[in-house]
Design an enzyme around this catalytic site. Structure first.
Site, PDB file in Angstrom:
ATOM      1  N   HIS A   1      -4.274   4.594   0.441  1.00  0.00           N
ATOM      2  CA  HIS A   1      -3.484   4.424  -0.927  1.00  0.00           C
ATOM      3  C   HIS A   1      -4.590   4.473  -2.081  1.00  0.00           C
ATOM      4  O   HIS A   1      -5.798   4.035  -2.126  1.00  0.00           O
ATOM      5  CB  HIS A   1      -3.031   2.916  -0.873  1.00  0.00           C
ATOM      6  CG  HIS A   1      -1.891   2.736  -1.946  1.00  0.00           C
ATOM      7  ND1 HIS A   1      -2.182   2.446  -3.421  1.00  0.00           N
ATOM      8  CD2 HIS A   1      -0.615   2.965  -1.756  1.00  0.00           C
ATOM      9  CE1 HIS A   1      -1.093   2.360  -4.052  1.00  0.00           C
ATOM     10  NE2 HIS A   1       0.011   2.875  -3.400  1.00  0.00           N
TER      11      HIS A   1
ATOM     12  N   ASP B   1       4.766   2.633   3.826  1.00  0.00           N
ATOM     13  CA  ASP B   1       5.268   3.850   4.457  1.00  0.00           C
ATOM     14  C   ASP B   1       5.223   3.857   6.011  1.00  0.00           C
ATOM     15  O   ASP B   1       5.698   4.394   6.680  1.00  0.00           O
ATOM     16  CB  ASP B   1       5.214   5.009   3.851  1.00  0.00           C
ATOM     17  CG  ASP B   1       5.687   5.344   2.481  1.00  0.00           C
ATOM     18  OD1 ASP B   1       6.749   4.676   2.459  1.00  0.00           O
ATOM     19  OD2 ASP B   1       4.995   5.727   1.545  1.00  0.00           O
TER      20      ASP B   1
END
Ligand code: CMC
Length: 428
Positions: free
Chosen positions: A306, A363
């Protein structure tokens, strides 16, 4: 607040720039006068060190793995709150009283239907169209149907447009799904919760009653809360940039949906499940880990890493718990869940992932849950868009109300040809 100064030395001259302090998080150097004072620009593709706006909605501490909405930690909201309450919080800044929450929930429920003519719009799409393609088109088209809420200078109209978008998004997403499988559209049922209504519109049929499974409803509610907002991510920044020109809110949210679609952003939930299915069995994990580490292979572990989190994504922790609950409740024995758990363990103990601070993101497990509930992979990103709509509209409203708001217009480092004379085609 602008107490301190940062000094930049350029061409032998020192220039001072104010340093601004947020309520929490890194200081920012206010360089708005940089060009006027020095004739230079800053260069920051990907905005890795640039604050593009001031905001009081969401805060992320990526090193600590903290996500706060209006100050409230995401794990507390996911466990104790509802999606309507979180939506009110994001839009208005404070948790609602009981009466405020009831009024807000009622208002949203009054906007769940779509203009009937919009249903004919769907018939223009191929049956195998990706739901995100349909969402981009239909949400953009809302501006052709709701003219009475497109005057962005009127706060009342802005709020009505925001409520419409939050309320209609489940209907739009469910219709995209129904269209793809050739089933009749199911109209909203306002006596149900926001999530229950969405599940019924998606999985119910007009021929028989639909009963909402409370564990699935709770899981979906939590998934919506986990995706509701995430600071100045790519799609939110897209919504802000589109809105900075004065474009209407429906067009701006359609732009956000387009940006969310990409596999590096919202499309990662679809890509993560596809990857887990491709891996198929735990014995094949080392092969994929090796590919993810290979500089010459473009493959990446989807659902890992991320831009901001350099620690475990707090949303992924909640999502992993939901996966256990939903698979248990529905009696689904999906080998991808075993692959996911093992892949996570192997990656978390691998030097490459440790050094680069790559952890599972939201996710990684969401696809496993959504698939167990019965959604096809192509719907995953549409569900993300549905949930993120409240964040987008909250950020858009904040931007429009900001007196310092200007049209977004980045500059560039030009490296192309310098001025030259046109040469007629016969002489080239
Ligand atoms: N697998 C393998 N290596 C990775 C991964 C990954 N998933 N993510 C980053 N790296 C490596 C990358 O190769 C680079 O290595 P090096 O420094 O040797 O060149 C380093 O880690 C830094 O990566 P980056 O691409 O410069 O980092 P970024 O901040 O630009 O990208 C990201 C962040 C999320 C796009 C990236 O981590 C990624 O592509 N992850 C997979 C897609 C994904 O799961 N996206 C969902 C994000 S969370 C939901 C959302 O916000 O929409």
């Amino acid at each position: 607040m602008a107490d301190d100064q940062a000094t930049l030395s350029l061409g032998g001259k020192d220039q001072g720039f104010p340093v601004r302090h947020g309520s929490v998080g890194p200081d920012v150097i206010d360089i708005r006068k940089l060009y006027a004072q020095t004739g230079a620009f800053t260069y920051d593709p990907g905005f890795t060190s640039t604050a593009a706006c001031e905001s009081a909605i969401t805060y992320i501490d990526g090193d600590e793995g903290i996500l706060l909405h209006r100050g409230y930690p995401i794990d507390q909201l996911a466990e104790k709150s509802t999606f309507m309450e979180v939506s009110y919080l994001l839009l208005n800044g404070e948790l609602p009283s009981k009466g405020e929450l009831e009024r807000f929930t009622y208002t949203i429920s009054r906007h769940t239907m779509l203009h009937e003519q919009l249903s004919t719009f769907y018939r223009g799409f191929r049956r195998d169209a990706h739901p995100m393609a349909i969402m981009c088109g239909v949400v953009g088209a809302l501006s052709a149907f709701y003219h009475d809420s497109t005057d962005i200078t009127d706060p009342q109209q802005r709020m009505i447009a925001s409520h419409r978008l939050i309320a209609k998004m489940p209907t739009i997403a469910a219709m995209a799904y129904k269209y793809s499988i050739g089933q009749p559209f199911v109209y909203p049922q306002n006596s149900l919760t926001y999530t229950g209504n969405f599940l019924r519109m998606t999985f119910g049929v007009p021929a028989e009653p639909y009963e909402v499974n409370p564990v699935v409803e709770q899981a979906m509610r939590t998934i919506f809360i986990l995706h509701a907002d995430h600071e100045q991510n790519a799609s939110t920044s897209t919504v802000r940039l589109a809105g900075s020109s004065g474009a209407n809110p429906f067009a701006c949210i359609a732009a956000g949906i387009a940006c969310l679609w990409g596999p590096a952003h919202g499309g990662a939930n679809e890509a993560a499940l596809n990857m887990l299915r491709e891996i198929g069995r735990p014995e094949r994990i080392p092969e994929f880990i090796a590919r993810a580490k290979d500089k010459d292979d473009p493959f990446r572990l989807m659902g890992f890493g991320h831009r901001v989190y350099k620690n475990y994504d707090p949303r992924a922790k909640v999502m992993q718990k939901i996966a256990e609950q939903v698979l248990g409740e529905l009696g689904v024995d999906d080998p991808v869940f075993d692959v996911a758990r093992e892949l996570e363990q192997i990656a978390l103990h691998d030097d490459y992932f440790i050094e680069k601070k790559l952890y599972p993101n939201v996710d990684f497990y969401s696809g496993v849950v959504l698939s167990a509930i019965g959604f096809p992979t192509s719907m995953f990103t549409a569900l993300f868009a549905l949930a993120r709509t409240v964040g987008w509209v909250a950020q858009w409203n904040e931007m429009i109300s900001d007196p310092e708001q200007k049209i977004g217009r980045p500059r560039q480092l030009y490296t192309g040809a310098t001025q030259r004379d046109y040469v007629p085609v016969e002489q080239r």
